[in-house]
Design an enzyme around this catalytic site. Structure first.
Site, PDB file in Angstrom:
ATOM      1  N   GLU A 161      25.424 -17.504  60.572  1.00  0.00           N
ATOM      2  CA  GLU A 161      25.166 -16.078  60.741  1.00  0.00           C
ATOM      3  C   GLU A 161      24.965 -15.712  62.193  1.00  0.00           C
ATOM      4  OE1 GLU A 161      21.827 -15.653  58.011  1.00  0.00           O
ATOM      5  OE2 GLU A 161      20.416 -15.778  59.669  1.00  0.00           O
ATOM      6  N   ARG A 166       6.741 -17.542  46.239  1.00  0.00           N
ATOM      7  CA  ARG A 166       5.430 -18.194  46.076  1.00  0.00           C
ATOM      8  C   ARG A 166       4.417 -17.418  46.890  1.00  0.00           C
ATOM      9  NH1 ARG A 166       5.515 -20.165  51.420  1.00  0.00           N
ATOM     10  NH2 ARG A 166       7.597 -20.812  52.027  1.00  0.00           N
ATOM     11  N   LYS A 201      20.011 -19.942  50.198  1.00  0.00           N
ATOM     12  CA  LYS A 201      20.119 -18.868  51.180  1.00  0.00           C
ATOM     13  C   LYS A 201      21.430 -18.110  51.051  1.00  0.00           C
ATOM     14  CE  LYS A 201      17.282 -21.050  54.797  1.00  0.00           C
ATOM     15  NZ  LYS A 201      15.957 -20.494  54.722  1.00  0.00           N
ATOM     16  N   HIS A 241      10.611 -23.094  64.958  1.00  0.00           N
ATOM     17  CA  HIS A 241      10.940 -22.214  63.840  1.00  0.00           C
ATOM     18  C   HIS A 241       9.835 -22.173  62.798  1.00  0.00           C
ATOM     19  CE1 HIS A 241      14.925 -21.399  65.263  1.00  0.00           C
ATOM     20  NE2 HIS A 241      15.252 -22.662  65.267  1.00  0.00           N
TER      21      HIS A 241
HETATM   22  P1  ADP Z   1      13.249 -21.228  56.734  1.00  0.00           P
HETATM   23  O1  ADP Z   1      13.642 -21.208  55.306  1.00  0.00           O
HETATM   24  O2  ADP Z   1      13.436 -22.544  57.338  1.00  0.00           O
HETATM   25  O3  ADP Z   1      11.927 -20.588  56.935  1.00  0.00           O
HETATM   26  P2  ADP Z   1      14.479 -18.780  57.725  1.00  0.00           P
HETATM   27  O4  ADP Z   1      15.833 -18.371  57.350  1.00  0.00           O
HETATM   28  O5  ADP Z   1      13.349 -18.081  57.081  1.00  0.00           O
HETATM   29  O6  ADP Z   1      14.360 -20.336  57.475  1.00  0.00           O
HETATM   30  O7  ADP Z   1      14.336 -18.714  59.310  1.00  0.00           O
HETATM   31  C1  ADP Z   1      13.241 -19.273  59.971  1.00  0.00           C
HETATM   32  C2  ADP Z   1      13.078 -18.637  61.360  1.00  0.00           C
HETATM   33  O8  ADP Z   1      14.276 -18.793  62.147  1.00  0.00           O
HETATM   34  C3  ADP Z   1      12.845 -17.157  61.326  1.00  0.00           C
HETATM   35  O9  ADP Z   1      11.499 -16.857  61.174  1.00  0.00           O
HETATM   36  C4  ADP Z   1      13.387 -16.719  62.663  1.00  0.00           C
HETATM   37  O10 ADP Z   1      12.444 -16.983  63.664  1.00  0.00           O
HETATM   38  C5  ADP Z   1      14.543 -17.636  62.917  1.00  0.00           C
HETATM   39  N1  ADP Z   1      15.825 -17.030  62.489  1.00  0.00           N
HETATM   40  C6  ADP Z   1      16.326 -17.029  61.261  1.00  0.00           C
HETATM   41  N2  ADP Z   1      17.515 -16.396  61.214  1.00  0.00           N
HETATM   42  C7  ADP Z   1      17.796 -15.999  62.476  1.00  0.00           C
HETATM   43  C8  ADP Z   1      18.898 -15.301  63.101  1.00  0.00           C
HETATM   44  N3  ADP Z   1      19.945 -14.904  62.426  1.00  0.00           N
HETATM   45  N4  ADP Z   1      18.835 -15.073  64.424  1.00  0.00           N
HETATM   46  C9  ADP Z   1      17.769 -15.497  65.147  1.00  0.00           C
HETATM   47  N5  ADP Z   1      16.731 -16.143  64.618  1.00  0.00           N
HETATM   48  C10 ADP Z   1      16.717 -16.406  63.294  1.00  0.00           C
HETATM   49  P1  ADP Z   2       5.639 -19.845  55.284  1.00  0.00           P
HETATM   50  O1  ADP Z   2       6.903 -19.030  55.275  1.00  0.00           O
HETATM   51  O2  ADP Z   2       4.663 -19.586  54.219  1.00  0.00           O
HETATM   52  O3  ADP Z   2       5.046 -20.025  56.611  1.00  0.00           O
HETATM   53  P2  ADP Z   2       7.166 -22.208  55.415  1.00  0.00           P
HETATM   54  O4  ADP Z   2       8.517 -21.807  54.918  1.00  0.00           O
HETATM   55  O5  ADP Z   2       7.025 -22.491  56.861  1.00  0.00           O
HETATM   56  O6  ADP Z   2       6.118 -21.219  54.881  1.00  0.00           O
HETATM   57  O7  ADP Z   2       6.632 -23.442  54.583  1.00  0.00           O
HETATM   58  C1  ADP Z   2       5.361 -23.421  53.924  1.00  0.00           C
HETATM   59  C2  ADP Z   2       4.977 -24.797  53.577  1.00  0.00           C
HETATM   60  O8  ADP Z   2       5.887 -25.391  52.715  1.00  0.00           O
HETATM   61  C3  ADP Z   2       4.865 -25.672  54.774  1.00  0.00           C
HETATM   62  O9  ADP Z   2       3.735 -26.446  54.587  1.00  0.00           O
HETATM   63  C4  ADP Z   2       6.128 -26.486  54.774  1.00  0.00           C
HETATM   64  O10 ADP Z   2       5.864 -27.761  55.274  1.00  0.00           O
HETATM   65  C5  ADP Z   2       6.454 -26.527  53.307  1.00  0.00           C
HETATM   66  N1  ADP Z   2       7.874 -26.402  53.037  1.00  0.00           N
HETATM   67  C6  ADP Z   2       8.652 -25.321  53.171  1.00  0.00           C
HETATM   68  N2  ADP Z   2       9.886 -25.561  52.764  1.00  0.00           N
HETATM   69  C7  ADP Z   2       9.912 -26.827  52.355  1.00  0.00           C
HETATM   70  C8  ADP Z   2      10.907 -27.673  51.791  1.00  0.00           C
HETATM   71  N3  ADP Z   2      12.140 -27.262  51.573  1.00  0.00           N
HETATM   72  N4  ADP Z   2      10.572 -28.939  51.489  1.00  0.00           N
HETATM   73  C9  ADP Z   2       9.336 -29.369  51.687  1.00  0.00           C
HETATM   74  N5  ADP Z   2       8.337 -28.625  52.189  1.00  0.00           N
HETATM   75  C10 ADP Z   2       8.621 -27.363  52.519  1.00  0.00           C
END
Ligand code: ADP
Ligand code: ADP
Ligand code: MG
Length: 763
Positions: free
Chosen positions: A276, A369, A192, A311
């Site tokens: 952030e 992906r 990230k 989340h």
């Molecule tokens: P992940 O890799 O676990 O999906 P993300 O960075 O995509 O993590 O963030 C997952 C969720 O967390 C986002 O869909 C949003 O709802 C929330 N989120 C992420 N960054 C922020 C932020 N800076 N402020 C508020 N909510 C956030």
């Molecule tokens: P999307 O953004 O497609 O909703 P998520 O980020 O929530 O996807 O994750 C999609 C799938 O991959 C979920 O089934 C989650 O459990 C799995 N997943 C996501 N990140 C990881 C990780 N770092 N390690 C293991 N499983 C993950």
């Protein structure tokens, strides 16, 4: 018009696709087109392009010969691919592969031997025990299967190895195509913090924050103060909402930081974090991008995935509601810039956080992906993204340019999870005793991973399936969604189906007031008090239970339930009491139904629920199948689907199985537990017979079991002896603590009323 057609046909005629063109010219029916294309395909490698053409002719009546020519120039797709995944996404990929005539190889773990994806694939190979680290994450095993089966490419789905650069690299080294971006793009986007540096350089806006190397507490804290609280601490290598903590003030910083680091270390083996700005009222808006190996990158519109729990997304839609054309165009352009910055190919998603207070959006991360929610994009564009992935992976150019990407109507995806919304959405696992999906149509699609008979395993993501709907407008699509959810039945595990129904009917959701805090904001409305089962529902469940018992008795197999709950009065009227318990706010609630049997399938019934009695007269039942009952009264007609399931044993009467009834009535599911009527339990508990330490038989009976030995200490309520009298079992329980001093009966023996059975002495 005539000329290009002629050229195109001549071109096609030079290929083995002649049949397609001839059939097309001759105005043959769509089926004929496909049929002849298949028959005339000259070689296996030709089958695929021919089939693709035939398909495009058959499905898109507007398809021009120009696009046919373009198709004919496409490189052939693979003959065989391996799918390194399970569940719905493996099934989803297999579906498109089949349509394209591509052979599929599945892999499976110990617990997935009979899984749906294994059944659907042409070949399937065992790769290890249930835990993913020993199966679906075993690169070496999967590679071995790919080599052994001659699969030319591997589709990783999502999760598991989908964003593992090492896996992509390993496949590449063995001459196998990884259906995804180059390993370098995965590496860049996998972090990230690195991805944010790249984005800033490419002019893509990022959430203000710190993503540097220095991870000392002082630096992180001073950066947090500079950003201004609240801040969000995120695992640098994070995903799936893990390793993320909101921190509201300096005072909480140490605690939030250490807990984020701990989770990050545990989940990703890397404790580094970034800090952030926490956006207070954000929306999650993401853009589907696609790149090919010829330098083309386009966007396929955006999706809104704001409504999340823990989340994690549960309902997604496309397009994102309420965006101006300008913002939409900017989002698309920035997403394309992001993808270009890392030399992206294949399907990817650029996630943005959209600040509803300022209207600004920021890059969050890129998922390299196919995304879980890709079907909503397919619904509004009419495209098959898996087909595009396969085509791009085979080296083809993107089939469309940016200006010709369609956008029709609105689509929603609801993720059907085995989880309990009332218990903080914690995952559930167990057997799928019954599943019934809504009828599939042009506007309703179900991507299933599991069917009746499958198990939702604790080892993996508890996603059962995805329900996808399309409508002309957002409100049309939502109506479709609610109607489809009403028809979706799952018994055996707790699901979020009812929650999704409430959510999709919520006024704020209908008005598109989506934001990531939606569920918390409307928690009361969405997870309010549970309503007790209606008298009609209880009536149907009771009649269903009776009808099953009745069939049993007719077969000569008397169940303890029959004898315990039925009483015969005078003449020929049999009265039967069926009682149920259901969980309620303060524990469990008991409801009972008294059925007076007037004749075969005719009853007078009284439902007692929370002290209120409702009577139904001249009720008739029709059993419509193993699980369906129809009940009619003079004025009403109801129908329910009921799945009975025996679980464990009744603690009061050890030989009696407890039965759950999963009742689906009017689009709502209710789980009832059948219990003994109160009058039967008071008799069954049978403790009245225990007088001054000595257990005597309360009636002439047979000894079913003696549960104690001489010298054994007993506690209050402990079962001592089980008797059977008139097909009714009674447990004799100790009323006080003591020690067994003598046992004067044995299993199978007949005893008379008042006969001493066991003597208890003081401790
Ligand atoms: P992940 O890799 O676990 O999906 P993300 O960075 O995509 O993590 O963030 C997952 C969720 O967390 C986002 O869909 C949003 O709802 C929330 N989120 C992420 N960054 C922020 C932020 N800076 N402020 C508020 N909510 C956030
Ligand atoms: P999307 O953004 O497609 O909703 P998520 O980020 O929530 O996807 O994750 C999609 C799938 O991959 C979920 O089934 C989650 O459990 C799995 N997943 C996501 N990140 C990881 C990780 N770092 N390690 C293991 N499983 C993950
Ligand atoms: Mg994310």
């Amino acid at each position: 018009m005539f000329k290009p057609r002629r050229t195109a046909i001549r071109f096609l005629a030079s290929q083995s696709e002649r049949a397609v063109a001839t059939a097309r010219l001759g105005g043959a029916s769509k089926t004929t087109v496909i049929g002849s294309a298949l028959i005339h395909a000259a070689s296996p490698t030709k089958t695929v392009p021919v089939l693709r053409q035939a398909r495009s002719l058959a499905t898109a009546s507007t398809s021009t010969l120009d696009s046919l020519v373009q198709d004919a120039q496409q490189l052939p797709l693979f003959d065989k691919i391996l799918i390194a995944n399970r569940g719905e996404i493996a099934c989803r990929v297999i579906r498109t592969a089949k349509q394209l005539g591509i052979k599929t190889v599945a892999v499976y773990s110990e617990v997935d031997r009979n899984a749906l994806h294994v059944q659907l694939a042409d070949e399937a190979f065992y790769i290890g025990p249930a835990p993913s680290s020993e199966s679906y994450l075993r690169m070496d095993r999967i590679l071995e299967v790919a080599l052994q089966t001659g699969a030319q490419a591997v589709h990783p789905g999502y999760g598991f190895l989908s964003e593992n650069a090492g896996f992509a690299q390993k496949l590449f080294e063995h001459g196998i195509v990884f259906i995804g971006p180059p390993a370098s793009a995965i590496v860049s986007m996998g972090s990230k913090s690195e991805s944010k540096d790249i984005m800033i350089a490419a002019g893509v806006p990022c959430v203000p924050g710190y993503h540097g190397q220095d991870q000392s507490f002082d630096v992180l804290l001073s950066e947090a103060k500079q950003i201004g609280f609240p801040v969000l601490i995120k695992a640098v290598m994070g995903g799936g909402g893990k390793g993320m903590r909101i921190c509201f003030s300096e005072a909480d910083f140490l605690e939030s930081l250490t807990s984020a680091q701990r989770e990050a270390q545990k989940s990703f083996g890397d404790s580094r974090v970034l800090v952030e700005k926490y956006i207070v009222r954000p929306r999650h808006v993401e853009v589907q991008v696609f790149g090919d190996t010829h330098g083309n990158v386009i966007s396929l519109w955006e999706r809104d995935c704001s409504v999340q729990r823990r989340h994690q997304k549960i309902i997604e839609e496309a397009p994102a509601p309420g965006l101006s054309a300008e913002v939409r165009a900017q989002l698309g352009a920035k997403a394309v810039a992001a993808a270009r910055a890392v030399g992206y190919t294949g399907a990817g998603t650029v996630e943005f956080i959209y600040d509803t207070d300022t209207g600004l959006f920021y890059f969050m991360e890129m998922n390299t992906r196919l995304q879980v929610e890709h079907p909503v994009t397919e619904m509004i564009t009419g495209l098959d993204l898996v087909e595009w992935q396969l085509s791009v992976a085979a080296g083809n150019t993107l089939p469309l340019d940016q200006s010709s990407v369609p956008l029709h109507g609105h689509a929603f995806e609801a993720r059907i999870y085995a989880e309990n919304p009332r218990n903080n959405f914690l995952p559930d696992a167990g057997p799928l005793l019954h599943t019934r999906v809504p009828p599939v149509s042009r506007s309703v699609r179900v991507d299933e991973g599991f069917k009746t008979g499958s198990r939702i395993e604790v080892y993996y993501d508890p996603l059962i399936s995805k329900l996808i709907v399309h409508g002309r407008t957002r409100k049309d699509a939502l109506r479709q969604l609610r109607a489809a959810l009403d028809q979706y039945q799952v018994a055996g595990v707790t699901t979020n189906i009812d929650f999704l129904k409430t959510l999709s009917a919520h006024p704020a959701f209908i008005e598109a007031e989506v934001e990531t805090g939606f569920i918390d904001k409307y928690r009361e409305d969405l997870l309010g008090p549970m309503s007790p089962p209606s008298p009609e529902l209880l009536l149907q469940a009771a009649l269903f239970s009776y009808s099953r018992e009745f069939r049993h008795t007719e077969n000569g197999k008397q169940s303890p339930w029959t004898s315990l709950t039925g009483r015969r009065f005078g003449g020929d009227v049999l009265e039967k009491t069926v009682s149920f318990s259901v969980p309620s706010e303060g524990g469990t609630e008991r409801h009972s139904v008294v059925l007076s049997v007037l004749g075969p399938n005719i009853f007078n019934c009284t439902v007692t629920s929370n002290g209120e009695k409702t009577t139904f007269e001249q009720v008739r039942t029709t059993i419509r199948g193993p699980h369906d009952i129809e009940v009619t009264t003079a004025s009403d007609k109801w129908h329910s689907t009921i799945i009975p399931h025996s679980v464990g044993q009744d603690p009061l009467i050890s030989t009696l199985p407890i039965r759950h009834f999963y009742v689906f009535h009017r689009g709502k599911s209710t789980t009832l537990t059948e219990v003994l009527p109160e009058w039967a339990t008071s008799r069954a508990s049978g403790t009245s017979a225990v007088i001054s330490g000595n257990l005597r038989a309360p009636m002439p009976s047979v000894i079913v079991d003696v549960r104690v030995k001489v010298g054994e200490k007993v506690t209050v309520g402990q079962a001592i002896v089980i008797l059977e009298s008139m097909k009714t079992e009674t447990i004799l329980r100790a009323q006080k603590e003591g020690v067994v001093t003598s046992v004067s009966c044995k299993k199978g023996e007949m005893v008379s009323e008042g006969q001493q059975l066991v003597e208890l002495g003081d401790l």
